[in-house]
Each structure stands twice: as structure tokens, then as C-alpha cells.
Write a protein that holds these residues in place. Structure first.
Motif, mmCIF file in Angstrom:
data_model
loop_
_atom_site.group_PDB
_atom_site.id
_atom_site.type_symbol
_atom_site.label_atom_id
_atom_site.label_comp_id
_atom_site.label_asym_id
_atom_site.label_seq_id
_atom_site.Cartn_x
_atom_site.Cartn_y
_atom_site.Cartn_z
ATOM 1 N N GLY A 4 0.224 -5.120 3.814
ATOM 2 C CA GLY A 4 -0.052 -6.064 2.744
ATOM 3 C C GLY A 4 1.198 -6.608 2.097
ATOM 4 N N THR A 5 2.305 -5.876 2.223
ATOM 5 C CA THR A 5 3.572 -6.346 1.668
ATOM 6 C C THR A 5 4.274 -7.324 2.609
ATOM 7 O OG1 THR A 5 4.742 -4.484 2.672
ATOM 8 C CG2 THR A 5 3.917 -4.187 0.425
ATOM 9 N N GLY A 6 3.755 -7.450 3.831
ATOM 10 C CA GLY A 6 4.447 -8.253 4.825
ATOM 11 C C GLY A 6 5.599 -7.514 5.474
ATOM 12 N N LEU A 7 5.710 -6.205 5.185
ATOM 13 C CA LEU A 7 6.776 -5.366 5.721
ATOM 14 C C LEU A 7 6.176 -4.231 6.545
ATOM 15 C CD1 LEU A 7 9.073 -5.155 2.549
ATOM 16 C CD2 LEU A 7 9.434 -6.554 4.595
ATOM 17 N N PRO A 8 6.980 -3.517 7.303
ATOM 18 C CA PRO A 8 6.440 -2.433 8.135
ATOM 19 C C PRO A 8 5.868 -1.260 7.331
ATOM 20 C CG PRO A 8 8.628 -3.091 8.882
ATOM 21 C CD PRO A 8 8.399 -3.764 7.576
ATOM 22 N N PHE A 9 6.326 -1.094 6.081
ATOM 23 C CA PHE A 9 5.864 0.026 5.257
ATOM 24 C C PHE A 9 5.418 -0.481 3.884
ATOM 25 C CE2 PHE A 9 9.214 1.668 8.093
ATOM 26 C CZ PHE A 9 8.454 2.570 8.826
ATOM 27 N N ASP A 10 4.336 0.088 3.383
ATOM 28 C CA ASP A 10 3.839 -0.260 2.052
ATOM 29 C C ASP A 10 4.183 0.804 1.025
ATOM 30 O OD1 ASP A 10 2.608 -2.620 3.013
ATOM 31 O OD2 ASP A 10 0.889 -1.454 3.709
ATOM 32 N N LEU A 11 4.577 1.979 1.482
ATOM 33 C CA LEU A 11 4.990 3.077 0.603
ATOM 34 C C LEU A 11 6.230 3.726 1.201
ATOM 35 C CD1 LEU A 11 4.659 5.276 -1.625
ATOM 36 C CD2 LEU A 11 3.035 6.438 -0.084
ATOM 37 N N ILE A 12 7.296 3.818 0.404
ATOM 38 C CA ILE A 12 8.511 4.506 0.843
ATOM 39 C C ILE A 12 8.845 5.576 -0.185
ATOM 40 C CG2 ILE A 12 10.925 4.305 1.519
ATOM 41 C CD1 ILE A 12 10.473 1.436 2.274
ATOM 42 N N LEU A 13 8.993 6.793 0.308
ATOM 43 C CA LEU A 13 9.333 7.934 -0.532
ATOM 44 C C LEU A 13 10.769 8.343 -0.252
ATOM 45 C CD1 LEU A 13 6.344 8.769 1.131
ATOM 46 C CD2 LEU A 13 6.135 9.785 -1.135
ATOM 47 N N PHE A 14 11.483 8.752 -1.295
ATOM 48 C CA PHE A 14 12.898 9.078 -1.152
ATOM 49 C C PHE A 14 13.197 10.482 -1.675
ATOM 50 C CE2 PHE A 14 12.494 4.530 -1.821
ATOM 51 C CZ PHE A 14 13.270 3.989 -0.801
ATOM 52 N N ASP A 15 13.988 11.211 -0.903
ATOM 53 C CA ASP A 15 14.622 12.405 -1.441
ATOM 54 C C ASP A 15 15.649 11.946 -2.478
ATOM 55 O OD1 ASP A 15 15.611 15.202 -1.456
ATOM 56 O OD2 ASP A 15 17.369 14.296 -0.505
#
Length: 240
Positions: free
Chosen positions: A5-16
Motif C-alpha cells: 500500500g505504500t508503493g514500496l516493498p515493505f509496509d512495516l520496518i522494525l529497527f534494532d
């Protein structure tokens, strides 16, 4: 690779946090040695502290005391003096948080670009919340994340997948639309346990070992690879 839905490969990115978003090792090392000095113990080296980062500050302190007291970690935790040492460290680290750390290059521009593109962003760290909050606040990062999960948010920590599952459920994001970015074997195992993609940066801590040895899905040089245009370029290459 399909775009969400964002037009990108990922809609949620989590970071350490430590070693991924922010270089916190200098202030952690100072707090450890502040504590050892107060306890009349010899200091440890920054390299030793880096090897101990990853499981939370309590576990890091246990490793430092095990080294200085010449005891096993189990014996340290059972020692009568451990509670006093832990309180001492908590005081010193609270004073040091945010004073000698700094975001890694390109972190802030990438986070801002991802937020503008509609990607949900979260921090998943084993650091206790009182320190996580101080570090994020010190660098103006708190408002850039939709969710911050620390080592004491849930009864379990990474590599348990609960934090990742919580974020996916909260935001309604499928596993294949979720990416975890970290610097350690702990992060790789967390992603594997959660069934999501894992990309790793090579400049972090990972107990002093190359994170490539943990076989992440992708090793990225820096956060420039997370800029929306770079993500789209990568997705196009994957599809060819």
C-alpha cells in the motif's frame, strides 16, 4: 516482488537500536567503568563492552562483573553484592544516556523519507525502556516511530518473536510486507523466528563477530539502502 500500500516493498520496518540506529557503545562503556570504579574494580576496555552488548544492560553488567570478579555469570547474579552493583550501574547509565551516543550516518534522512512514504516504523530493542527512551529523546528520534518496544515491554525479549508479532498485529501488516533491520545474530534469529525478512548493517556490535556470519537476507552498507528510491531499485533487481 509486489509493492504494498505504500508503493514500496515493505509496509512495516522494525529497527534494532544499539549498533543499528545509534552508536551507543561509547556511553555504555563509560557507564560500565563508572560503576567499576565506584566498586573499586579495574576498568574494562571498550572492545569488551561491545562484545557484551545485545541482551540488555543487566546482562551486560553481569558479564563485566564476571570478568572483574573472576566468577561465572550465574555466580555473579547470585552474589550478595550484585543488587548494589546493579543499582550503581543504573544510576551511572541513566546519567550517561544520550551524552556520548549518536545516530549512524543516513539514519535520520532514511527514517524521515520512509515515514513520508507511509511506512510504519518501530524500534525493537533489548535495552530497558528507561534507557531506550532517554537515548531516543536525546537524538530527537522518539516521534519518528509508531511503536517502541524495549526489553522490558513484554516478559520476553529478542530473539523471541513476540515484539515483531505485536507490531504486525497492531498495524495489520503481513509477514511478507515486514522487514527487520539489525546488526546482530540476535536480530537475525528474531526475524527467522517471526518469519520476516532480515537485513543487517555491518558496522554494529554482534559480540565482536561479523554479522554476515549469521546469514541475514541482505547485508546493507548503511541506511542509504533504505531510502524509498533505493528500496524500489532493489525490488526491481529482485524481480529480474
Amino acid at each position: 516482488m509486489s509493492l504494498g500500500g505504500t508503493g514500496l516493498p515493505f509496509d512495516l520496518i522494525l529497527f534494532d537500536l544499539d549498533g543499528t540506529l545509534i552508536d551507543t557503545a561509547p556511553e555504555i562503556a563509560l557507564a560500565v567503568n563508572d560503576t567499576l570504579e565506584e566498586l573499586a574494580l579495574e576498568p574494562v576496555s571498550p572492545e569488551q563492552v561491545i562484545r557484551w552488548i545485545g541482551h540488555g544492560t543487566r546482562e551486560l553488567l553481569v558479564q563485566a562483573l564476571a570478568d572483574r570478579w573472576g566468577m561465572t555469570p550465574q555466580a555473579v547474579q547470585a552474589a550478595p553484592d550484585f543488587a548494589n552493583a546493579e543499582a550503581c550501574f543504573q544510576r551511572h547509565y541513566a546519567a550517561r544516556c544520550g551524552t556520548r551516543s549518536q545516530p549512524y550516518p543516513q539514519v535520520i534522512p532514511a527514517l524521515d523519507a520512509l515515514r513520508s512514504a507511509g511506512v510504519r516504523l518501530a524500534v525493537v530493542t533489548n535495552k530497558e525502556s528507561r534507557y531506550t527512551d532517554r537515548v531516543l529523546d536525546a537524538h530527537g528520534l522518539t516521534g519518528r516511530f509508531d511503536r517502541v518496544i524495549s526489553g522490558d515491554t513484554f516478559p520476553v525479549k529478542k530473539p523471541n518473536p513476540l515484539a515483531v508479532d505485536d507490531c504486525r498485529s497492531r498495524f495489520g501488516i503481513a509477514r511478507e510486507r515486514t522487514l527487520l533491520v539489525g546488526d546482530s545474530a540476535i536480530d537475525v534469529q528474531t526475524a527467522r523466528n517471526a518469519g520476516v525478512a532480515i537485513w543487517a548493517v555491518p558496522y554494529g556490535y554482534n559480540a565482536g563477530q561479523p554479522v554476515a556470519d549469521a546469514a541475514p537476507d541482505r547485508l546493507i552498507e548503511d541506511f542509504g539502502a533504505l531510502q524509498p528510491d533505493a528500496l524500489l531499485t532493489w525490488a526491481a533487481l529482485v524481480d529480474t
